[in-house]
Structure formats: structure tokens, C-alpha cells
Motif scaffolding. Sequence first.
Motif, short mmCIF file in Angstrom:
data_model
loop_
_atom_site.label_atom_id
_atom_site.label_comp_id
_atom_site.label_asym_id
_atom_site.label_seq_id
_atom_site.Cartn_x
_atom_site.Cartn_y
_atom_site.Cartn_z
N GLU A 86 -4.34 7.39 -2.68
CA GLU A 86 -3.79 6.05 -2.89
C GLU A 86 -3.12 5.92 -4.26
O GLU A 86 -3.63 6.42 -5.27
CB GLU A 86 -4.90 5.00 -2.76
CG GLU A 86 -5.54 4.93 -1.39
CD GLU A 86 -4.63 4.31 -0.34
OE1 GLU A 86 -3.74 3.52 -0.72
OE2 GLU A 86 -4.81 4.63 0.86
N VAL A 87 -1.99 5.23 -4.29
CA VAL A 87 -1.27 4.92 -5.53
C VAL A 87 -1.69 3.53 -5.99
O VAL A 87 -1.73 2.59 -5.19
CB VAL A 87 0.25 4.98 -5.32
CG1 VAL A 87 0.99 4.56 -6.58
CG2 VAL A 87 0.67 6.38 -4.88
N ASN A 88 -2.01 3.38 -7.27
CA ASN A 88 -2.40 2.08 -7.82
C ASN A 88 -1.14 1.26 -8.08
O ASN A 88 -0.44 1.48 -9.08
CB ASN A 88 -3.19 2.27 -9.11
CG ASN A 88 -3.73 0.94 -9.65
OD1 ASN A 88 -3.43 -0.13 -9.11
ND2 ASN A 88 -4.52 1.00 -10.71
N GLN B 19 -2.66 10.98 1.51
CA GLN B 19 -3.87 10.16 1.59
C GLN B 19 -4.46 9.81 0.22
O GLN B 19 -5.53 9.20 0.16
CB GLN B 19 -4.94 10.83 2.46
CG GLN B 19 -4.47 11.04 3.90
CD GLN B 19 -5.54 11.62 4.79
OE1 GLN B 19 -6.54 12.17 4.32
NE2 GLN B 19 -5.38 11.48 6.10
N SER C 213 6.24 -2.39 -7.85
CA SER C 213 6.03 -2.13 -6.42
C SER C 213 7.12 -2.75 -5.55
O SER C 213 7.07 -2.59 -4.33
CB SER C 213 4.66 -2.66 -5.99
OG SER C 213 4.56 -4.06 -6.22
N LYS D 145 4.55 6.13 8.18
CA LYS D 145 4.28 7.48 7.70
C LYS D 145 5.55 8.29 7.78
O LYS D 145 6.31 8.18 8.74
CB LYS D 145 3.16 8.14 8.51
CG LYS D 145 2.71 9.48 7.94
CD LYS D 145 1.49 10.01 8.69
CE LYS D 145 1.00 11.31 8.08
NZ LYS D 145 -0.24 11.82 8.77
N ARG E 274 0.86 -1.19 0.00
CA ARG E 274 0.00 0.00 0.00
C ARG E 274 0.89 1.22 0.00
O ARG E 274 1.94 1.26 0.65
CB ARG E 274 -0.92 0.02 1.22
CG ARG E 274 -1.77 1.28 1.35
CD ARG E 274 -2.65 1.29 2.59
NE ARG E 274 -3.31 2.58 2.74
CZ ARG E 274 -2.81 3.60 3.44
NH1 ARG E 274 -1.65 3.46 4.07
NH2 ARG E 274 -3.46 4.76 3.52
N LEU E 275 0.47 2.25 -0.76
CA LEU E 275 1.23 3.50 -0.82
C LEU E 275 0.25 4.64 -1.07
O LEU E 275 -0.64 4.53 -1.91
CB LEU E 275 2.28 3.44 -1.94
CG LEU E 275 3.09 4.72 -2.19
CD1 LEU E 275 3.95 5.07 -0.96
CD2 LEU E 275 3.97 4.57 -3.42
N ALA E 276 0.42 5.73 -0.32
CA ALA E 276 -0.44 6.90 -0.50
C ALA E 276 0.40 8.15 -0.28
O ALA E 276 1.27 8.19 0.59
CB ALA E 276 -1.62 6.87 0.47
N GLU F 192 2.46 7.61 3.13
CA GLU F 192 2.02 6.52 4.01
C GLU F 192 2.16 5.22 3.23
O GLU F 192 1.80 5.17 2.05
CB GLU F 192 0.57 6.73 4.44
CG GLU F 192 0.33 8.01 5.24
CD GLU F 192 -1.14 8.19 5.59
OE1 GLU F 192 -1.79 7.17 5.91
OE2 GLU F 192 -1.62 9.33 5.51
N TRP F 193 2.66 4.18 3.89
CA TRP F 193 2.86 2.93 3.16
C TRP F 193 2.86 1.74 4.10
O TRP F 193 3.01 1.87 5.31
CB TRP F 193 4.16 2.98 2.36
CG TRP F 193 5.41 2.80 3.17
CD1 TRP F 193 6.13 1.64 3.36
CD2 TRP F 193 6.14 3.81 3.90
NE1 TRP F 193 7.22 1.85 4.15
CE2 TRP F 193 7.26 3.17 4.49
CE3 TRP F 193 5.93 5.17 4.10
CZ2 TRP F 193 8.18 3.87 5.27
CZ3 TRP F 193 6.85 5.87 4.89
CH2 TRP F 193 7.95 5.21 5.46
#
Length: 245
Positions: free
Chosen positions: A192-194, A190, A200, A235, A185-187, A220-221
Motif C-alpha cells: 500500500e502507498v500512503n 500489494q 493523490s 488492476k 487507494r494505491l498499491a 492496484e488502485w
Amino acid sequence: MAQPTWRGLLFWGTVTFLWGMLPAYAVLPTEGGIRLNQTRVIFSASDKAQTVTITNSDNRTYLVQSRVQFDTNNPAPAPFFITPPMFLLKPDSRQLLRIVHQGGALPTDRESVFYLSVLAIPSRATKDDAPVQISAGLQFLIKLFYRPPALSAASQTTLCPLHFSRQGLTVRVQNPTPYHQTLGRLAFDQAEVNLQTQPSMLAPMSALTFAVSGAPLHAEWQTISDYGGLSAPCKQQIATTQEVP
């Protein structure tokens, strides 16, 4: 009821050909009733072997062929062998795949990554002895991480080791560790990155660059753990670097 037929090992040439022809890779699928019990293999230098279980909950028999290869697009065999390499997996049964390191020169200061590839092709029951016709096969492709003697799971003491910096309309993510770090997960601020549409996984001591809009301030990840789950959330404030003229 007619029994599945395979035409013996004359089938082998076709199976080998299909390794490079399957258009997609499946990890733990439910279709066809074939599944693996894990999404990655961690092979430490001290391990004599590692095992993966393949289960068939379908009512068909599958011909299964497995091996460890260097890359997703490079089917050349890696320095590992699997027993059994080829077998019939009958309905409502399972088989243990045993992976053994064959030795060879690998980096001693960082992890190496290989890919366990498992191909499962279903049989077809026929009313006569006509040759089997292959309609489709399932290929499972999961990562195998080899850890040299200097590394161990216990030495991963930094829970949030990635570094983020922004330059213009890109954010650079740096991995300073000797371990592969796979983003689950990565943002940025806030948003979000696809991660399905771009790389990845960060190799040891490497970096990835992500395009961004605006000037995000925070990242954030979560990364994928040894057991296939997500790590605790991390974070970090994104550093700003100046463009070199």
C-alpha cells in the motif's frame, strides 16, 4: 443563562484574518458538532446552482463564513458566489448554502477544480457583556469540480483509465482523461502507498510520480467517485520504460 455575544460585525475583521491563519483543514468533522453533508461538489455547466448543507448539532451558536476560492493556499475568490455568505448557525439547526456560477472564461475541454471553504467560529456565553474571546475555529475545505458543456458524468465510460509505467525506482501514473482523478487507494504489488503524505489528485492530462523500492509488476488502485466513495478496484500491469542516457 447568558446568551452568546458577538460584538456585532466588528467581529468581521477578525474572521477575515483567520482564513489564512488556521493550521489545518477539516472535512466532515464530528468535533464541535459542525459538519457538511458531502465531501465534494460537482458543478456542471448546465446547473443553475448546487447546494451544500451545514449542520450544527452542538449547543453553541457558530458564526459561519463561506466562499469558493481558487486553491487551498490561494484565498482569492473564484467565479462562484454563495448565499448566504455569512450567518449565525444556532444550536441544533442547519443551513443550506447555495452556490452559483458567475460566469467567466474557463477551460472547455477539461474539468476545473476550485475549493469551497467554510469557516465556523463558536460563540462563548458570558455572564456579563464582556467582549467575546475566540479560542478556535473550524475550517472545512472541499473540492468543487466544474464540468464544461462538453463533459458529463455519463461520458466517463472508461472505469480504469490511468496508465502506469516504471522507470528506475519510480512509477509514473498518467491521467489521459479530461477529468480530475483522485486516488483513494494505491498499491504496487500489494504494498500500500500512503496517500496522506503525498499528492493523490491527478489533474486532466497530467501525471504523478511515486518512488518505489524494487521493480513492482502490478498496480492496484481505486479513485474517489462523484459521491465521495471509492470506485470499483482496478488492476494493471506496470509497463517498463528505458532510461534515456
